[in-house]
Structure formats: structure tokens, C-alpha cells
Scaffold this active site. Structure first.
Site, PDB file in Angstrom:
ATOM      1  N   SER A 113       0.823  -1.441   0.048  1.00 47.44           N
ATOM      2  CA  SER A 113       0.550   0.090  -0.079  1.00 47.44           C
ATOM      3  C   SER A 113       0.662   1.301  -0.079  1.00 47.44           C
ATOM      4  O   SER A 113       1.733   1.470  -1.110  1.00 47.44           O
ATOM      5  CB  SER A 113      -0.881   0.108   0.997  1.00 47.44           C
ATOM      6  OG  SER A 113      -2.002   0.959   1.012  1.00 47.44           O
ATOM      7  N   HIS A 267      -7.295  -5.976   0.299  1.00 54.64           N
ATOM      8  CA  HIS A 267      -6.639  -5.076   0.302  1.00 54.64           C
ATOM      9  C   HIS A 267      -4.895  -5.765   1.188  1.00 54.64           C
ATOM     10  O   HIS A 267      -3.745  -5.235   0.864  1.00 54.64           O
ATOM     11  CB  HIS A 267      -6.595  -3.841   0.628  1.00 54.64           C
ATOM     12  CG  HIS A 267      -5.446  -2.875   0.668  1.00 54.64           C
ATOM     13  ND1 HIS A 267      -5.026  -2.135  -0.492  1.00 54.64           N
ATOM     14  CD2 HIS A 267      -4.912  -1.623   1.427  1.00 54.64           C
ATOM     15  CE1 HIS A 267      -4.489  -1.302  -0.152  1.00 54.64           C
ATOM     16  NE2 HIS A 267      -4.179  -1.257   1.034  1.00 54.64           N
TER      17      HIS A 267
END
Length: 287
Positions: A113, A267
């Protein structure tokens, strides 16, 4: 400066947890030394997380590689000094200083991320240091926060606003439900591990307010085109935080990259799919 160390039960592998002053900030990192390793993995976590997010993959990789897992200032156990500039550029430069201080060779970046974007800043600043880059759901193409929010971050109560926003978003548990595909993977230990840095005092919220105005935005297409380091992009097909389209665009703009998409994955790839994460890392590094 505080330093702690814990030795593992082998002559060739040791695990040290350190807090050391780098570039004016207390930097926390975990160092998994391996005298037999030919490659060092430098692990960088994502927004609102810490090196805790790599707890499943480190044990699976430490027998093959030397590993550094670092807490991005002001997250985790790293410093929250408001004199520090929490920009990607400065954080990347700080991590490079750490790599040089530890005299690390053959380093591959592993970023998740926001940590992926910081890794790309590092590769842009000093490409000769890094062998390969592996990005899991890396942030991309985000602009600096709005001027109104930058102004707000200067106000005395800004930290209370940041804390309120985190609570309103559902807190740690609510945010975890947004980043994983299978909600059954969320355990009490997982919630507590992510919550811990936010319950001691308000220092983190003061630092997050400053972080919001220091962050300069993700790298431009022009800068991404300059990064020639071999790069593996790994994305969860059901990622709702950094959509797959971002990965597809990064695959276009990073000239020496390859994209792999994982089904039924959100994610938080290193936690949702630790075995597959390790397999992809090993195949890319060794292959």
C-alpha cells in the site's frame, strides 16, 4: 535512544528489535539476520499499520533471506516528533540512510500500500542500491491533500479531528473489515495488534495531522517511467482500497514491471494470502 535485542536459537540467524536515531527521528525496525542469505528484503508496511502486518510472512521467509521490517514514522513504534518532515521523499531518504548505516547489500524492496509508494521513492532516489521491487497493492496517483485540510492540520484541535475521523470510520475493526475479502480472517489478536499504537496517548494523532500536510502525493507518470528496477506488482482482485485499475496503470508506467492478480483477495495481501505472498516473493527474487 533505546535498543533491545532477542537472539534466535541458531548460530546463523538472529533477530534484533531496534530503535535508533536516523535523520532526526527515532526509527523502529526489526532485523532478522541470516548469515547464509544472499538477499536482504526491506519490508515497508501501509498506512495506519506497522511491521506487525508482516507477522505471517517473516517466519516463512527468514530461513532464506535476511529481513528488515521497519515502522514508517509516525506509525508503530517509530518516532512521532513534529519537527520531522513526514513526506514520502524524506521518509524514503531516511530509510536509505538506515540501509547504508547497516551496510546492507543486495536489497530488494517489499512494500504494501503506502509502503509501496515510499519504496518507489527510494528506488527513484538511489536505484543502484536495489535489486528488485515487489509491491502489494501499492498506492498510486494520489495527489497531495486538499489545501483546506492542510490549513486544518495547523489548528490546535487538528489531532482531535483526526482521531474523530478514525473513530467515525469504524475504528480499527471497521477499517480491517474494509481491507480484507474474507471477514472471518479478522481475529481479536489482529484487532489488538493494529490498535496498540493508537491507545497509549494522543502523540500519534498530532503526528498524523502533520503527516497529512507533509505528504506530497504519489510519484508522477514521468518519475515512474524513470524507474528501471525490475518490479513485481501483486493485487487482490477485490481490493476496495487501492483498486486493481491502479495496478494496471502502474504496470504501464513502470517500464520493467509485471502484474499478478489474486482472486478472492482484498487489500491486505500479506495477511490474507501469506503462503501465496511468500511464494511470489521467492519466485521473483530467485528467478
Amino acid at each position: 535512544m533505546a535498543t533491545t535485542a532477542k537472539k534466535l536459537h541458531t548460530l546463523n540467524r538472529q533477530h534484533y528489535s531496534h530503535v535508533t536515531k536516523i535523520n532526526g527521528i527515532d526509527l523502529y525496525y526489526e532485523y532478522y539476520q541470516n548469515a547464509n542469505a544472499k538477499e536482504t528484503l526491506f519490508l515497508i508496511h501501509g498506512f495506519l499499520a506497522s511491521s506487525f502486518s508482516f507477522r505471517y510472512i517473516i517466519p516463512k521467509l527468514m530461513n532464506q533471506y535476511q529481513i528488515i521490517a521497519v515502522d514508517i514514522p509516525p506509525f508503530g513504534k517509530s518516532g512521532k516528533d513534529l519537527k520531522f518532515t513526514f513526506s514520502y521523499e524524506n521518509i524514503a531518504a531516511t530509510f536509505i540512510q538506515l540501509i547504508k548505516k547497516l551496510k546492507l547489500n543486495k536489497v530488494s524492496l517489499v512494500g504494501h500500500s503506502m509502503g509501496g509508494q515510499i519504496g518507489l521513492y527510494m528506488a527513484l532516489q538511489q536505484p543502484e542500491i536495489f535489486d528488485k521491487i515487489i509491491l502489494f497493492a501499492s498506492s498510486g496517483y494520489l495527489q497531495q491533500v486538499r489545501k483546506s485540510l492542510i490549513f486544518l492540520s495547523y489548528l490546535p484541535f487538528a489531532h482531535k479531528f483526526v482521531k474523530k475521523k478514525l473513530i467515525e470510520s469504524g475504528g480499527v475493526e471497521g477499517n480491517l473489515k474494509k481491507v480484507v475479502y474474507d471477514k472471518n480472517q479478522i481475529t481479536e489478536d489482529m484487532i489488538q495488534g493494529y490498535l496498540e499504537p493508537y491507545i497509549e496517548d494522543d502523540a500519534i494523532f498530532h503526528a498524523l495531522a502533520k503527516f497529512s500536510r507533509d505528504r506530497e502525493g504519489d510519484l508522477s507518470k514521468k518519475d515512474l517511467n524513470k524507474i528501471q528496477t525490475p518490479c513485481l506488482l501483486v493485487w487482490g482482485k477485490e481490493d476496495q482500497i487501492v483498486p486493481l485499475q491502479v495496478g494496471k496503470q502502474l504496470n504501464i508506467d513502470l517500464p520493467n514491471s509485471n502484474l499478478i492478480v489474486l482472486d478472492k483477495t482484498g487489500h491486505l495481501t500479506p495477511e490474507e494470502r501469506p503462503e501465496e505472498t511468500c511464494r511470489l516473493i521467492q519466485k521473483f527474487i530467485d528467478g
